[in-house]
Motif scaffolding. Structure first.
Motif, PDB file in Angstrom:
ATOM      1  N   LEU A   1      55.226  49.756  21.181  1.00  0.00           N
ATOM      2  CA  LEU A   1      55.133  48.747  22.222  1.00  0.00           C
ATOM      3  C   LEU A   1      53.832  47.978  22.068  1.00  0.00           C
ATOM      4  O   LEU A   1      52.769  48.576  21.924  1.00  0.00           O
ATOM      5  CB  LEU A   1      55.187  49.407  23.600  1.00  0.00           C
TER       6      LEU A   1
ATOM      7  N   ILE B   1      53.403  42.141  19.871  1.00  0.00           N
ATOM      8  CA  ILE B   1      54.387  41.686  18.887  1.00  0.00           C
ATOM      9  C   ILE B   1      55.592  42.623  18.931  1.00  0.00           C
ATOM     10  O   ILE B   1      55.449  43.841  18.832  1.00  0.00           O
ATOM     11  CB  ILE B   1      53.787  41.678  17.469  1.00  0.00           C
ATOM     12  N   ASN B   2      56.766  42.048  19.058  1.00  0.00           N
ATOM     13  CA  ASN B   2      57.999  42.833  19.064  1.00  0.00           C
ATOM     14  C   ASN B   2      58.353  43.199  17.627  1.00  0.00           C
ATOM     15  O   ASN B   2      58.790  42.346  16.843  1.00  0.00           O
ATOM     16  CB  ASN B   2      59.134  42.034  19.711  1.00  0.00           C
ATOM     17  N   ILE B   3      58.154  44.465  17.277  1.00  0.00           N
ATOM     18  CA  ILE B   3      58.361  44.874  15.887  1.00  0.00           C
ATOM     19  C   ILE B   3      59.836  44.862  15.487  1.00  0.00           C
ATOM     20  O   ILE B   3      60.164  44.850  14.299  1.00  0.00           O
ATOM     21  CB  ILE B   3      57.770  46.269  15.631  1.00  0.00           C
ATOM     22  N   PHE B   4      60.744  44.851  16.458  1.00  0.00           N
ATOM     23  CA  PHE B   4      62.166  44.882  16.144  1.00  0.00           C
ATOM     24  C   PHE B   4      62.697  43.497  15.786  1.00  0.00           C
ATOM     25  O   PHE B   4      63.810  43.367  15.286  1.00  0.00           O
ATOM     26  CB  PHE B   4      62.955  45.457  17.327  1.00  0.00           C
ATOM     27  N   ASN B   5      61.888  42.453  16.035  1.00  0.00           N
ATOM     28  CA  ASN B   5      62.306  41.090  15.708  1.00  0.00           C
ATOM     29  C   ASN B   5      61.478  40.463  14.589  1.00  0.00           C
ATOM     30  O   ASN B   5      61.587  39.270  14.334  1.00  0.00           O
ATOM     31  CB  ASN B   5      62.212  40.193  16.954  1.00  0.00           C
ATOM     32  N   CYS B   6      60.616  41.268  13.959  1.00  0.00           N
ATOM     33  CA  CYS B   6      59.769  40.730  12.891  1.00  0.00           C
ATOM     34  C   CYS B   6      60.313  41.136  11.522  1.00  0.00           C
ATOM     35  O   CYS B   6      61.171  42.021  11.409  1.00  0.00           O
ATOM     36  CB  CYS B   6      58.333  41.212  13.054  1.00  0.00           C
TER      37      CYS B   6
ATOM     38  N   PRO C   1      58.367  45.322  10.034  1.00  0.00           N
ATOM     39  CA  PRO C   1      57.847  46.194  11.100  1.00  0.00           C
ATOM     40  C   PRO C   1      56.994  47.344  10.567  1.00  0.00           C
ATOM     41  O   PRO C   1      56.061  47.793  11.238  1.00  0.00           O
ATOM     42  CB  PRO C   1      59.116  46.705  11.774  1.00  0.00           C
TER      43      PRO C   1
ATOM     44  N   ARG D   1      49.264  48.925  14.403  1.00  0.00           N
ATOM     45  CA  ARG D   1      49.484  49.829  15.540  1.00  0.00           C
ATOM     46  C   ARG D   1      48.897  51.221  15.307  1.00  0.00           C
ATOM     47  O   ARG D   1      48.209  51.762  16.179  1.00  0.00           O
ATOM     48  CB  ARG D   1      50.990  49.947  15.824  1.00  0.00           C
TER      49      ARG D   1
ATOM     50  N   ASN E   1      49.717  45.400  27.138  1.00  0.00           N
ATOM     51  CA  ASN E   1      51.043  44.926  27.540  1.00  0.00           C
ATOM     52  C   ASN E   1      51.096  44.321  28.936  1.00  0.00           C
ATOM     53  O   ASN E   1      52.115  43.752  29.314  1.00  0.00           O
ATOM     54  CB  ASN E   1      52.053  46.086  27.472  1.00  0.00           C
TER      55      ASN E   1
ATOM     56  N   THR F   1      50.772  38.859  28.789  1.00  0.00           N
ATOM     57  CA  THR F   1      51.335  38.311  27.556  1.00  0.00           C
ATOM     58  C   THR F   1      50.264  37.550  26.778  1.00  0.00           C
ATOM     59  O   THR F   1      49.596  36.670  27.309  1.00  0.00           O
ATOM     60  CB  THR F   1      52.510  37.369  27.866  1.00  0.00           C
TER      61      THR F   1
END
Length: 330
Positions: free
Chosen positions: A43, A46-51, A54, A62, A301, A304
């Motif tokens: 978490l 940066i959203n690692i699931f959309n990069c 990751p 991280r 978090n 933003t």
């Protein structure tokens, strides 16, 4: 002929029951810390699931600050635990002993006067140890008790705070901003060698605390009791103070001032595990690691595009917990 007094309490059985309970509590705190570390790993801003990569974000961005959070919290938790036992005062911590403020003063001198980042960490470390050395010299005087030592630490904190204010007053705004940013505390600025150094310090602190659990238990009961059972109170107190101060100084030099961890972690775990330092040392380390990790999650978090100072977050979390503990203890 003297009568024998029989106890209806199975002492050995009660001790085994408490030991089992403490072991379960240790496992629970380990689980909580691991869950928080995992959340912190995935978490972030940066959203690692959309990069696209990751794995690179996790390993390079991280993982270093997650490990730093865990290690810094562990060191500060153990330092606070040792200081509170050694001084017999629940208010003892790196913050109230002037260690954090001394490190801030050293960093301020390195940034503003010398103008180079290479000397910041050495100066922060040296100035963090100064309050402890001064307090040790002060403690050698007669009629000085643990409470007086705490008051001396608070006086050192005020002194270093005033010195920082004077240095900042004559500095330009850019240097002052750099000093202020350092004093906020951060787990994002440590390199791999820094993390390795903090890891070594964390292992040394935890092992030292566990190996000296008997002496810490004796000091917890007061100087008279410790002396009665054969503990050299003066020698043990000096050694514990130096070790705890060195550990806190190392962490503060690398990461800036992160308040309340050394004060809160031992208090929280005493409520669940008691005052046996055989268990209190490792659980204070785990609790400190969990609190810093939780603070890191919140700081990165809650807004933003911005990472809030982790030192401020630990203060917001620690102050209510400390007040609650004090109220429950009456």
């Amino acid at each position: 002929m003297a009568k024998q007094i029989k106890l209806n309490i199975d002492v050995s059985g009660e001790y085994r029951r408490l030991s089992r309970k403490n072991i379960w509590i240790i496992f629970a705190v380990i689980l909580i810390t691991l869950v928080l570390a995992t959340i912190n790993l995935f978490l972030g801003p940066i959203n690692i699931f959309n990069c696209e990569d990751p794995a690179m974000i996790i390993s390079n961005l991280r993982l270093p600050h997650v490990l730093t959070s865990l290690l810094v919290g562990a060191v500060l938790g153990v330092c606070g635990c040792i200081l509170q036992s050694t001084l017999g005062n629940p208010l003892a911590s790196p913050s109230t002993m002037g260690i954090s403020q001394g490190a801030a003063c050293g960093a301020c001198i390195g940034i503003i006067i010398f103008g180079t980042s290479l000397i910041v960490i050495p100066l922060a470390f040296i100035f963090a140890l100064l309050p402890t050395l001064l307090i040790l010299a002060f403690s050698k005087r007669k009629n000085i008790n643990a409470t007086s030592i705490i008051l001396a630490g608070i006086a050192m904190s005020i002194f270093f705070g005033g010195l920082v204010a004077i240095i900042e007053y004559f500095a330009d705004s850019t240097k002052v901003a750099e000093v202020v940013f350092w004093t906020f505390g951060s787990v994002y600025s440590c390199s791999k060698p820094d993390i390795i150094m903090i890891f070594i310090v964390a292992i040394i602190m935890i092992v030292y605390g566990i190996l000296n659990a008997i002496n810490l238990n004796a000091l917890e009961c007061g100087d008279m009791t410790a002396h009665t059972i054969g503990v050299n109170v003066k020698t043990q107190r000096i050694r514990h103070l130096i070790v705890a101060a060195a550990g806190a100084a190392c962490v503060t030099a690398f990461c800036g001032t992160i308040n309340f961890i050394g004060l809160i972690a031992p208090h929280v775990m005493r409520k669940f595990i008691g005052a046996n330092y055989k268990y209190l040392i490792p659980t204070s380390a785990l609790c400190g690691a969990a609190i810093v990790t939780l603070s890191d999650i919140i700081s990165s978090n809650i807004m933003t595009g911005a990472i809030l100072p982790i030192g401020a977050i630990t203060s917001f979390i620690g102050a209510p917990i400390f007040i609650y503990v004090l109220l429950k203890k009456k």
